[in-house]
Write a protein that holds these residues in place. Structure first.
Motif, short mmCIF file in Angstrom:
data_model
loop_
_atom_site.label_atom_id
_atom_site.label_comp_id
_atom_site.label_asym_id
_atom_site.label_seq_id
_atom_site.Cartn_x
_atom_site.Cartn_y
_atom_site.Cartn_z
N GLU A 1 0.85 -1.15 0.04
CA GLU A 1 -0.21 -0.01 0.10
C GLU A 1 0.90 1.27 0.09
OE1 GLU A 1 -3.62 -1.73 2.33
OE2 GLU A 1 -2.47 -0.48 3.43
N LYS A 2 0.46 2.32 -0.55
CA LYS A 2 1.02 3.62 -0.57
C LYS A 2 1.50 3.97 0.87
CE LYS A 2 0.30 8.40 -1.76
NZ LYS A 2 -0.72 9.42 -2.47
N ASP B 1 6.11 4.16 -8.07
CA ASP B 1 7.60 3.12 -7.66
C ASP B 1 7.12 1.88 -8.47
OD1 ASP B 1 7.92 4.69 -4.22
OD2 ASP B 1 8.73 5.14 -6.10
N SER B 2 5.93 1.62 -8.73
CA SER B 2 5.49 0.45 -9.28
C SER B 2 6.33 0.30 -10.61
CB SER B 2 3.86 0.43 -9.80
OG SER B 2 3.19 0.57 -8.57
N ALA B 3 6.97 -1.05 -10.44
CA ALA B 3 7.80 -1.27 -11.69
C ALA B 3 8.43 -2.77 -11.38
CB ALA B 3 9.01 -0.36 -11.64
N VAL B 4 9.18 -3.16 -12.32
CA VAL B 4 10.03 -4.30 -12.04
C VAL B 4 11.43 -3.98 -11.52
CG1 VAL B 4 11.05 -6.50 -12.94
CG2 VAL B 4 8.79 -5.68 -13.67
N TYR B 5 11.81 -4.61 -10.51
CA TYR B 5 13.34 -4.03 -10.22
C TYR B 5 13.98 -5.26 -10.34
CZ TYR B 5 11.33 0.12 -8.08
OH TYR B 5 10.49 1.13 -7.98
N ARG C 1 8.56 -7.81 -9.24
CA ARG C 1 7.37 -7.02 -9.81
C ARG C 1 6.90 -6.39 -8.57
NH1 ARG C 1 5.16 -6.22 -14.07
NH2 ARG C 1 5.95 -8.10 -15.20
N LEU C 2 7.00 -5.02 -8.44
CA LEU C 2 6.45 -4.26 -7.20
C LEU C 2 5.14 -3.62 -7.67
CD1 LEU C 2 6.51 -2.96 -4.47
CD2 LEU C 2 7.97 -0.99 -5.57
N THR C 3 4.21 -3.63 -7.11
CA THR C 3 2.92 -3.09 -7.29
C THR C 3 2.55 -2.25 -5.98
OG1 THR C 3 2.15 -4.87 -8.87
CG2 THR C 3 0.27 -3.10 -7.95
N VAL C 4 2.39 -0.83 -5.91
CA VAL C 4 1.83 -0.02 -5.22
C VAL C 4 0.45 0.40 -5.44
CG1 VAL C 4 2.37 2.05 -3.50
CG2 VAL C 4 4.49 0.69 -4.74
N LEU C 5 -0.30 0.03 -4.34
CA LEU C 5 -1.71 0.47 -4.61
C LEU C 5 -2.18 1.67 -3.98
CD1 LEU C 5 -3.12 -3.33 -3.64
CD2 LEU C 5 -2.81 -2.37 -5.91
#
Lengths: 113, 114
Positions: free
Chosen positions: B14-15, B86-90, B110-114
């Motif tokens: 979460e954000k 910041d959602s992206a693949v690192y 894979r980072l997903t920020v909701l």
């Protein structure tokens, strides 16, 4: 600033046709040049690299690339494309004693049957 | 030998929360790299470690990002107070020698920020 340009975002070729993907780098010092491939769901894989010497380098999967200093280019070629070559291709450049590394924005290759 | 491994493979947060991403380089590789790949974008160079030290941290996007490497091996990328952008693949990579030696890449987080 140092950068890498891949002018073609998408390319479509027919299976069996030849392929050339373009790459230009902006900085004039001696570059170390790379091509990587990223297939769907796969990690980045090195295709080939140029450090010095012969300006025509051979890589895996039948790919080759030619370094042309006068044109600041390092184009990737393949004489006959296979359907399995469909992927995204990234050109990259680094420099000796420089603490950064630069990738182009990538070219997505689609192969028509 | 094993390749570069990264964990977790997927992270949803979460954000405003902090996240830690881990990278295990190929054994014996002295250099380690972090990149960010946003949807439809190329790879953005974040930071490079030679041994445990990072000679240039200017590629980190903001002061919410930090990275460390201990024992010349494992590295952690920490993002504090995550934002949706910041959602992206690192991606993490390692190389036997310093830049510009050939880099070997991990599968990414894979980072997903909701």
């Amino acid at each position: 600033a140092q950068s890498v340009t891949q002018p073609d975002i998408h390319i479509t070729v027919s299976e069996g046709a030849s392929l050339e993907l373009r790459c230009n780098y902006s900085y004039g010092a001696t570059p170390y040049l790379f091509w990587y491939v990223q297939s769907p769901g796969q990690g980045l894989q090195l295709l080939l690299k140029y450090f010095s010497g012969d300006t025509l380098v051979q890589g895996i999967k039948g790919f080759e690339a030619e370094f042309k200093r006068s044109q600041s280019s390092f184009n990737l070629r393949k004489p006959s494309v296979h359907w399995s070559d469909a992927a995204e291709y990234f050109c990259a450049v680094g420099y000796y004693n420089f603490n950064k590394f630069y990738f182009g924005s990538g070219t997505k290759l689609n192969v028509k049957p | 030998g094993a390749g570069v491994s990264q964990s977790p493979s997927n992270k949803v947060t979460e954000k405003g929360k902090d996240v830690e991403l881990r990278c295990d380089p190929i054994s014996g590789h002295t250099a380690l790299y972090w990149y960010r790949q946003s949807l439809g974008q190329g790879l953005e160079f974040l930071i490079y470690f030679q041994g445990n030290s990072a000679p240039d941290k200017s590629g980190l996007p903001s002061d919410r990002f930090s990275a460390e490497r201990t024992g010349g091996s494992v590295s952690t990328l920490t993002i504090q107070r995550t934002q949706q952008e910041d959602s992206a693949v690192y991606l993490c990579a390692s190389s036997l020698g310093p830049l510009p030696d050939t880099q070997y890449f991990g599968p990414g987080t894979r980072l997903t920020v909701l």
